[in-house]
Scaffold this motif. Structure first.
Motif, PDB file in Angstrom:
ATOM      1  N   MET A 140      43.246 -29.253 -73.005  1.00 59.68           N
ATOM      2  CA  MET A 140      44.623 -28.813 -72.926  1.00 59.68           C
ATOM      3  C   MET A 140      44.819 -27.454 -73.599  1.00 59.68           C
ATOM      4  SD  MET A 140      47.426 -29.542 -71.673  1.00 59.68           S
ATOM      5  CE  MET A 140      49.145 -29.453 -71.758  1.00 59.68           C
ATOM      6  N   HIS A 141      44.090 -27.220 -74.678  1.00 55.06           N
ATOM      7  CA  HIS A 141      44.188 -25.940 -75.384  1.00 55.06           C
ATOM      8  C   HIS A 141      43.833 -24.786 -74.451  1.00 55.06           C
ATOM      9  CE1 HIS A 141      42.876 -22.650 -78.046  1.00 55.06           C
ATOM     10  NE2 HIS A 141      43.896 -23.061 -78.796  1.00 55.06           N
ATOM     11  N   THR A 142      42.769 -24.947 -73.684  1.00 57.38           N
ATOM     12  CA  THR A 142      42.344 -23.896 -72.757  1.00 57.38           C
ATOM     13  C   THR A 142      43.418 -23.625 -71.707  1.00 57.38           C
ATOM     14  OG1 THR A 142      40.039 -24.528 -73.098  1.00 57.38           O
ATOM     15  CG2 THR A 142      40.527 -23.197 -71.150  1.00 57.38           C
ATOM     16  N   VAL A 143      44.054 -24.673 -71.203  1.00 59.06           N
ATOM     17  CA  VAL A 143      45.129 -24.518 -70.213  1.00 59.06           C
ATOM     18  C   VAL A 143      46.287 -23.737 -70.832  1.00 59.06           C
ATOM     19  CG1 VAL A 143      46.853 -25.773 -68.837  1.00 59.06           C
ATOM     20  CG2 VAL A 143      44.487 -26.570 -68.905  1.00 59.06           C
ATOM     21  N   LEU A 144      46.661 -24.068 -72.066  1.00 51.96           N
ATOM     22  CA  LEU A 144      47.742 -23.355 -72.746  1.00 51.96           C
ATOM     23  C   LEU A 144      47.405 -21.878 -72.948  1.00 51.96           C
ATOM     24  CD1 LEU A 144      48.800 -26.011 -75.405  1.00 51.96           C
ATOM     25  CD2 LEU A 144      50.178 -25.184 -73.478  1.00 51.96           C
ATOM     26  N   VAL A 145      46.172 -21.595 -73.333  1.00 49.69           N
ATOM     27  CA  VAL A 145      45.749 -20.194 -73.511  1.00 49.69           C
ATOM     28  C   VAL A 145      45.836 -19.446 -72.184  1.00 49.69           C
ATOM     29  CG1 VAL A 145      43.788 -18.685 -74.058  1.00 49.69           C
ATOM     30  CG2 VAL A 145      44.309 -20.629 -75.538  1.00 49.69           C
ATOM     31  N   LEU A 146      45.398 -20.082 -71.101  1.00 49.76           N
ATOM     32  CA  LEU A 146      45.459 -19.444 -69.781  1.00 49.76           C
ATOM     33  C   LEU A 146      46.908 -19.185 -69.349  1.00 49.76           C
ATOM     34  CD1 LEU A 146      42.617 -21.332 -67.886  1.00 49.76           C
ATOM     35  CD2 LEU A 146      42.627 -18.929 -68.613  1.00 49.76           C
ATOM     36  N   ILE A 147      47.777 -20.169 -69.551  1.00 52.86           N
ATOM     37  CA  ILE A 147      49.193 -19.990 -69.211  1.00 52.86           C
ATOM     38  C   ILE A 147      49.795 -18.873 -70.057  1.00 52.86           C
ATOM     39  CG2 ILE A 147      51.488 -21.068 -69.351  1.00 52.86           C
ATOM     40  CD1 ILE A 147      50.079 -23.740 -68.624  1.00 52.86           C
ATOM     41  N   HIS A 148      49.468 -18.873 -71.333  1.00 52.44           N
ATOM     42  CA  HIS A 148      49.994 -17.860 -72.253  1.00 52.44           C
ATOM     43  C   HIS A 148      49.526 -16.460 -71.847  1.00 52.44           C
ATOM     44  CE1 HIS A 148      52.077 -16.985 -75.980  1.00 52.44           C
ATOM     45  NE2 HIS A 148      51.101 -16.148 -76.301  1.00 52.44           N
ATOM     46  N   ALA A 149      48.241 -16.329 -71.558  1.00 47.74           N
ATOM     47  CA  ALA A 149      47.694 -15.023 -71.169  1.00 47.74           C
ATOM     48  C   ALA A 149      48.267 -14.553 -69.830  1.00 47.74           C
ATOM     49  CB  ALA A 149      46.170 -15.091 -71.105  1.00 47.74           C
ATOM     50  N   ALA A 150      48.358 -15.450 -68.858  1.00 53.02           N
ATOM     51  CA  ALA A 150      48.898 -15.082 -67.544  1.00 53.02           C
ATOM     52  C   ALA A 150      50.377 -14.714 -67.647  1.00 53.02           C
ATOM     53  CB  ALA A 150      48.700 -16.219 -66.555  1.00 53.02           C
ATOM     54  N   SER A 151      51.134 -15.490 -68.409  1.00 54.88           N
ATOM     55  CA  SER A 151      52.565 -15.207 -68.576  1.00 54.88           C
ATOM     56  C   SER A 151      52.779 -13.896 -69.320  1.00 54.88           C
ATOM     57  CB  SER A 151      53.245 -16.349 -69.338  1.00 54.88           C
ATOM     58  OG  SER A 151      53.171 -17.542 -68.611  1.00 54.88           O
ATOM     59  N   GLY A 152      51.986 -13.675 -70.359  1.00 53.00           N
ATOM     60  CA  GLY A 152      52.098 -12.426 -71.113  1.00 53.00           C
ATOM     61  C   GLY A 152      51.753 -11.218 -70.273  1.00 53.00           C
ATOM     62  N   THR A 153      50.701 -11.328 -69.486  1.00 53.12           N
ATOM     63  CA  THR A 153      50.300 -10.226 -68.597  1.00 53.12           C
ATOM     64  C   THR A 153      51.381  -9.952 -67.564  1.00 53.12           C
ATOM     65  OG1 THR A 153      47.966 -10.772 -68.909  1.00 53.12           O
ATOM     66  CG2 THR A 153      48.534  -9.442 -66.972  1.00 53.12           C
ATOM     67  N   ALA A 154      51.894 -11.008 -66.952  1.00 51.68           N
ATOM     68  CA  ALA A 154      52.947 -10.844 -65.938  1.00 51.68           C
ATOM     69  C   ALA A 154      54.183 -10.196 -66.547  1.00 51.68           C
ATOM     70  CB  ALA A 154      53.305 -12.196 -65.321  1.00 51.68           C
ATOM     71  N   GLY A 155      54.592 -10.663 -67.718  1.00 56.66           N
ATOM     72  CA  GLY A 155      55.766 -10.091 -68.377  1.00 56.66           C
ATOM     73  C   GLY A 155      55.590  -8.623 -68.719  1.00 56.66           C
ATOM     74  N   LEU A 156      54.415  -8.273 -69.234  1.00 60.08           N
ATOM     75  CA  LEU A 156      54.160  -6.861 -69.566  1.00 60.08           C
ATOM     76  C   LEU A 156      54.143  -5.987 -68.318  1.00 60.08           C
ATOM     77  CD1 LEU A 156      51.438  -7.223 -72.333  1.00 60.08           C
ATOM     78  CD2 LEU A 156      53.731  -6.264 -72.617  1.00 60.08           C
ATOM     79  N   LEU A 157      53.560  -6.502 -67.239  1.00 62.82           N
ATOM     80  CA  LEU A 157      53.497  -5.719 -66.000  1.00 62.82           C
ATOM     81  C   LEU A 157      54.863  -5.598 -65.324  1.00 62.82           C
ATOM     82  CD1 LEU A 157      50.148  -7.043 -64.469  1.00 62.82           C
ATOM     83  CD2 LEU A 157      50.572  -4.799 -65.532  1.00 62.82           C
ATOM     84  N   LEU A 158      55.717  -6.593 -65.487  1.00 59.04           N
ATOM     85  CA  LEU A 158      57.027  -6.580 -64.832  1.00 59.04           C
ATOM     86  C   LEU A 158      58.112  -5.886 -65.641  1.00 59.04           C
ATOM     87  CD1 LEU A 158      57.061 -10.202 -63.433  1.00 59.04           C
ATOM     88  CD2 LEU A 158      57.178  -8.102 -62.077  1.00 59.04           C
ATOM     89  N   ALA A 159      57.930  -5.760 -66.951  1.00 57.26           N
ATOM     90  CA  ALA A 159      58.991  -5.239 -67.814  1.00 57.26           C
ATOM     91  C   ALA A 159      59.475  -3.862 -67.357  1.00 57.26           C
ATOM     92  CB  ALA A 159      58.520  -5.187 -69.266  1.00 57.26           C
ATOM     93  N   LEU A 160      58.578  -2.933 -67.173  1.00 56.24           N
ATOM     94  CA  LEU A 160      58.992  -1.582 -66.795  1.00 56.24           C
ATOM     95  C   LEU A 160      59.635  -1.534 -65.409  1.00 56.24           C
ATOM     96  CD1 LEU A 160      59.161   1.235 -67.963  1.00 56.24           C
ATOM     97  CD2 LEU A 160      56.921   1.718 -66.975  1.00 56.24           C
ATOM     98  N   PRO A 161      59.068  -2.166 -64.378  1.00 50.83           N
ATOM     99  CA  PRO A 161      59.756  -2.164 -63.082  1.00 50.83           C
ATOM    100  C   PRO A 161      61.152  -2.788 -63.138  1.00 50.83           C
ATOM    101  CG  PRO A 161      57.484  -2.835 -62.788  1.00 50.83           C
ATOM    102  CD  PRO A 161      57.725  -2.747 -64.281  1.00 50.83           C
ATOM    103  N   VAL A 162      61.330  -3.847 -63.929  1.00 56.08           N
ATOM    104  CA  VAL A 162      62.665  -4.453 -64.049  1.00 56.08           C
ATOM    105  C   VAL A 162      63.613  -3.484 -64.738  1.00 56.08           C
ATOM    106  CG1 VAL A 162      64.005  -6.304 -65.129  1.00 56.08           C
ATOM    107  CG2 VAL A 162      61.834  -6.836 -64.058  1.00 56.08           C
ATOM    108  N   LEU A 163      63.132  -2.836 -65.788  1.00 52.06           N
ATOM    109  CA  LEU A 163      63.979  -1.893 -66.519  1.00 52.06           C
ATOM    110  C   LEU A 163      64.357  -0.672 -65.676  1.00 52.06           C
ATOM    111  CD1 LEU A 163      62.187  -1.963 -69.988  1.00 52.06           C
ATOM    112  CD2 LEU A 163      64.462  -2.870 -69.466  1.00 52.06           C
ATOM    113  N   LEU A 164      63.450  -0.234 -64.826  1.00 54.83           N
ATOM    114  CA  LEU A 164      63.699   0.971 -64.024  1.00 54.83           C
ATOM    115  C   LEU A 164      64.424   0.707 -62.709  1.00 54.83           C
ATOM    116  CD1 LEU A 164      60.316   2.853 -64.555  1.00 54.83           C
ATOM    117  CD2 LEU A 164      62.507   3.252 -65.713  1.00 54.83           C
ATOM    118  N   ALA A 165      64.452  -0.546 -62.263  1.00 53.37           N
ATOM    119  CA  ALA A 165      65.101  -0.870 -60.988  1.00 53.37           C
ATOM    120  C   ALA A 165      66.610  -0.651 -61.106  1.00 53.37           C
ATOM    121  CB  ALA A 165      64.814  -2.320 -60.607  1.00 53.37           C
ATOM    122  N   PRO A 166      67.242  -0.201 -60.035  1.00 48.92           N
ATOM    123  CA  PRO A 166      68.711  -0.054 -60.043  1.00 48.92           C
ATOM    124  C   PRO A 166      69.364  -1.380 -60.420  1.00 48.92           C
ATOM    125  CG  PRO A 166      67.781   0.878 -58.038  1.00 48.92           C
ATOM    126  CD  PRO A 166      66.668   0.171 -58.735  1.00 48.92           C
TER     127      PRO A 166
END
Length: 158
Positions: free
Chosen positions: A1-27
């Motif tokens: 279960m720990h490995t699954v949590l790390v994977l979810i955490h890493a994927a969510s963190g990566t997605a959030g970092l990649l989406l933050a700027l496009p969301v901020l810059l979008a009209p």
């Protein structure tokens, strides 16, 4: 279960970092901003909930992760509430100021988590994103407040 949590955490963190700027810059209207914002919100929820799960494995070491997860989730819920409800009691654009401050704070949390992870917990990594992010949020808030109330043009046919 720990490995699954790390994977979810890493994927969510990566997605959030990649989406933050496009969301901020979008009209800031329906369309790209809201679609990307919803995906960003899912990433923030995944990040926060997985942070709580990881904290349960090593509470003495990961208490900071749990605090950041709780703050992120609180800011997210608040930011989404203002965007959905748009309370008129705050004045014309008051809800937008709250929304941008709360959602901007979630971006700071994503960047802080990434910086802390990459620097192995360096104190500067904990503090610098908040210092820089707070200045950027304050600047954007001042600009938003300077715009004044939204004007509606009325045409008369005559």
């Amino acid at each position: 279960m720990h490995t699954v949590l790390v994977l979810i955490h890493a994927a969510s963190g990566t997605a959030g970092l990649l989406l933050a700027l496009p969301v901020l810059l979008a009209p800031k209207r329906r369309g790209r901003h809201t679609v990307l914002g919803r995906i960003y919100a899912v990433a923030a929820v995944g990040l926060s909930l997985s942070a709580f799960g990881l904290f349960a494995y090593r509470p003495a070491e990961l208490w900071g992760l749990a605090v950041l997860g709780a703050l992120t989730l609180g800011w997210l819920v608040g930011g989404l509430w203002f965007a959905r409800r748009r309370p008129g009691s705050l004045g014309g654009r008051g809800w937008r100021v709250w929304h941008l401050n709360l959602m901007g704070s979630t971006v700071i949390a994503f960047v802080t988590g990434f910086a802390v992870q990459m620097s192995d917990g360096n104190l500067v990594a904990w503090l610098a994103p908040t210092a820089v992010g707070s200045l950027l949020i304050a600047r954007r808030t001042a600009r938003e407040l300077g715009r004044g109330p939204r004007r509606i043009a009325v045409r008369t046919v005559g």
